[in-house]
Scaffold this active site. Structure first.
Site, PDB file in Angstrom:
ATOM      1  N   ARG A 149      38.462  11.405  44.383  1.00  0.00           N
ATOM      2  CA  ARG A 149      39.170  10.240  43.837  1.00  0.00           C
ATOM      3  C   ARG A 149      38.364   9.533  42.768  1.00  0.00           C
ATOM      4  O   ARG A 149      38.925   8.846  41.914  1.00  0.00           O
ATOM      5  CB  ARG A 149      39.554   9.279  44.957  1.00  0.00           C
ATOM      6  CG  ARG A 149      40.689   9.825  45.808  1.00  0.00           C
ATOM      7  CD  ARG A 149      41.456   8.727  46.500  1.00  0.00           C
ATOM      8  NE  ARG A 149      41.951   7.730  45.594  1.00  0.00           N
ATOM      9  CZ  ARG A 149      41.955   6.418  45.854  1.00  0.00           C
ATOM     10  NH1 ARG A 149      41.469   5.980  46.996  1.00  0.00           N
ATOM     11  NH2 ARG A 149      42.442   5.566  44.981  1.00  0.00           N
ATOM     12  N   ARG A 202      37.506  -2.560  43.049  1.00  0.00           N
ATOM     13  CA  ARG A 202      36.505  -2.330  42.011  1.00  0.00           C
ATOM     14  C   ARG A 202      37.001  -2.757  40.640  1.00  0.00           C
ATOM     15  O   ARG A 202      36.211  -2.864  39.702  1.00  0.00           O
ATOM     16  CB  ARG A 202      36.129  -0.853  41.985  1.00  0.00           C
ATOM     17  CG  ARG A 202      35.655  -0.347  43.338  1.00  0.00           C
ATOM     18  CD  ARG A 202      35.822   1.165  43.461  1.00  0.00           C
ATOM     19  NE  ARG A 202      35.740   1.589  44.852  1.00  0.00           N
ATOM     20  CZ  ARG A 202      36.746   1.472  45.715  1.00  0.00           C
ATOM     21  NH1 ARG A 202      37.917   0.959  45.303  1.00  0.00           N
ATOM     22  NH2 ARG A 202      36.605   1.842  46.961  1.00  0.00           N
ATOM     23  N   LYS A 244      22.014   1.049  45.269  1.00  0.00           N
ATOM     24  CA  LYS A 244      22.397   2.458  45.318  1.00  0.00           C
ATOM     25  C   LYS A 244      23.029   2.913  44.004  1.00  0.00           C
ATOM     26  O   LYS A 244      22.671   3.962  43.462  1.00  0.00           O
ATOM     27  CB  LYS A 244      23.340   2.708  46.491  1.00  0.00           C
ATOM     28  CG  LYS A 244      23.670   4.177  46.712  1.00  0.00           C
ATOM     29  CD  LYS A 244      24.892   4.588  45.930  1.00  0.00           C
ATOM     30  CE  LYS A 244      25.107   6.097  46.019  1.00  0.00           C
ATOM     31  NZ  LYS A 244      26.241   6.496  45.167  1.00  0.00           N
ATOM     32  N   PRO A 261      18.966   7.852  45.167  1.00  0.00           N
ATOM     33  CA  PRO A 261      20.083   7.043  45.645  1.00  0.00           C
ATOM     34  C   PRO A 261      20.262   7.196  47.157  1.00  0.00           C
ATOM     35  O   PRO A 261      20.405   8.311  47.662  1.00  0.00           O
ATOM     36  CB  PRO A 261      21.296   7.624  44.896  1.00  0.00           C
ATOM     37  CG  PRO A 261      20.718   8.309  43.687  1.00  0.00           C
ATOM     38  CD  PRO A 261      19.388   8.820  44.136  1.00  0.00           C
ATOM     39  N   ASP A 263      22.563   7.032  49.713  1.00  0.00           N
ATOM     40  CA  ASP A 263      23.966   6.976  50.102  1.00  0.00           C
ATOM     41  C   ASP A 263      24.101   7.355  51.567  1.00  0.00           C
ATOM     42  O   ASP A 263      23.124   7.587  52.262  1.00  0.00           O
ATOM     43  CB  ASP A 263      24.796   7.915  49.219  1.00  0.00           C
ATOM     44  CG  ASP A 263      24.250   9.337  49.280  1.00  0.00           C
ATOM     45  OD1 ASP A 263      24.183   9.903  50.387  1.00  0.00           O
ATOM     46  OD2 ASP A 263      23.885   9.884  48.227  1.00  0.00           O
TER      47      ASP A 263
END
Length: 312
Positions: A149, A202, A244, A261, A263
DNA sequence: CGCCAGGCCTTAC
DNA sequence: GTAAGGCATGGC
């Protein structure tokens, strides 16, 4: 149309286009056969990948001219073939980090079982050096979102707000490519526009960040030249950018190969394989795992481990 | 229906 | 500085 070939079998540590472009580092390339990241071609395939680059989103030295440039590349036994609407060989060397000495990077990496398996699984995968603003927005969009996505959100923003370039596809028929928008064009979008593209909460982050960059006071590329941890702190001034996402921009755009990063996948790996690196907060965990992953090449190790864990 | 996805923002201590 | 709650959207 310009074309060229880059001999890649001479590159240290080899080169693998598919894993480089489909490992969740870059959201700016698309495979011409329409297949997505989630339905990857068999390893060793020679599919074309295409993108369009707006010169306003990259350094002047990388791309001359004002108009967006369409580019496609494919890997065929020992060569990287490209076709584009302008000269792009210096740009490709930069975007795909073909100068990286992968053999030396692996030699500086720790070699426990997990890391060795990850390196062996994707030999030739390189970190990318995507344009800073498109990378910043891509990873703002990545928060709590599946990889497939994120591609869709980036595609939609390019389609609605990016400048276009006409260029023949691999089959020779003319088609329209959309570059990722410049900060100015994206700042013209309303929050409602962006919500219609599926960005959800977002949307205001992207809009406000685009405005900050368009206004000229801050730019993600300004993080270049700062010491790593200061660069990460600098990037968090953009709305929707925490530690991140900042690490992703540093690693996948700005050449900070020490950025790791943290995650959800790497957190899982830390719990399972490196529990002594788990700390109470991001900064301390980051320092611990960075040390464990070889310091200045830790981002390479992270990227291999991330993709390995996601695909096994 | 609930849970999760390359987290971040705001608010309250 | 740390913790809790909210947040859009789609797939399963």
């Amino acid at each position: 149309m310009r074309t060229g070939t880059i001999p890649i079998d001479e590159l240290s540590g080899g080169f693998d286009l598919q894993s480089t472009l489909e490992s969740g580092q870059s959201y700016l390339w698309r495979r011409a056969d329409g297949h997505t990241y989630e339905a990857a071609a068999p390893h060793g395939g020679s599919a074309w990948y295409h993108t369009a680059v707006d010169p306003r989103n990259v350094d002047d030295a990388l791309l001359a001219g004002e108009d967006p440039v369409a580019v496609r590349v494919r890997q065929t036994d020992g060569r990287l073939e490209w076709a584009a609407s302008a000269e792009v060989e210096p740009l490709l060397w930069h975007l795909l980090r073909l100068d990286d000495d992968l053999a030396a990077i692996r030699a500086r990496s720790p070699e426990d079982g997990l890391i060795a398996d990850a390196y062996d699984a994707f030999r030739g995968m390189r970190i990318v050096a995507d344009p800073p603003f498109p990378t910043l927005v891509s990873f703002i969009c990545s928060a709590q979102m599946r990889v497939a996505r994120i591609f869709e959100m980036v595609t939609a923003q390019a389609r609605e707000f990016g400048r276009t370039v006409e260029f023949p596809g691999p089959d020779g028929t003319e088609r329209t490519y959309h570059a990722f928008p410049t900060p100015e064009r994206l700042a013209d979008a309303t929050e409602a526009d962006l919500r219609e593209l599926g960005l959800g909460y977002r949307a205001p982050y992207v809009r406000r960040t685009a405005e900050m960059v368009a206004d000229g006071e801050d730019h993600p590329a300004d993080a270049r030249g700062l010491p790593y941890e200061e660069a990460r702190e600098y990037l968090t001034r953009f709305v929707g950018v925490g530690e991140k996402v900042a690490d992703c921009v540093l690693l996948f755009s700005l050449g900070f190969l020490e950025a790791v990063p943290l995650d959800t996948w790497i957190h899982t790996a830390i719990e399972e394989y490196y529990p002594d690196c788990a700390r109470g907060n991001y900064a301390d965990t980051s320092r611990a795992i960075r040390e464990r992953f070889g310091g200045d090449v830790a981002g390479y190790v992270q990227t291999y481990v991330f993709f390995y864990l996601r695909t096994r």
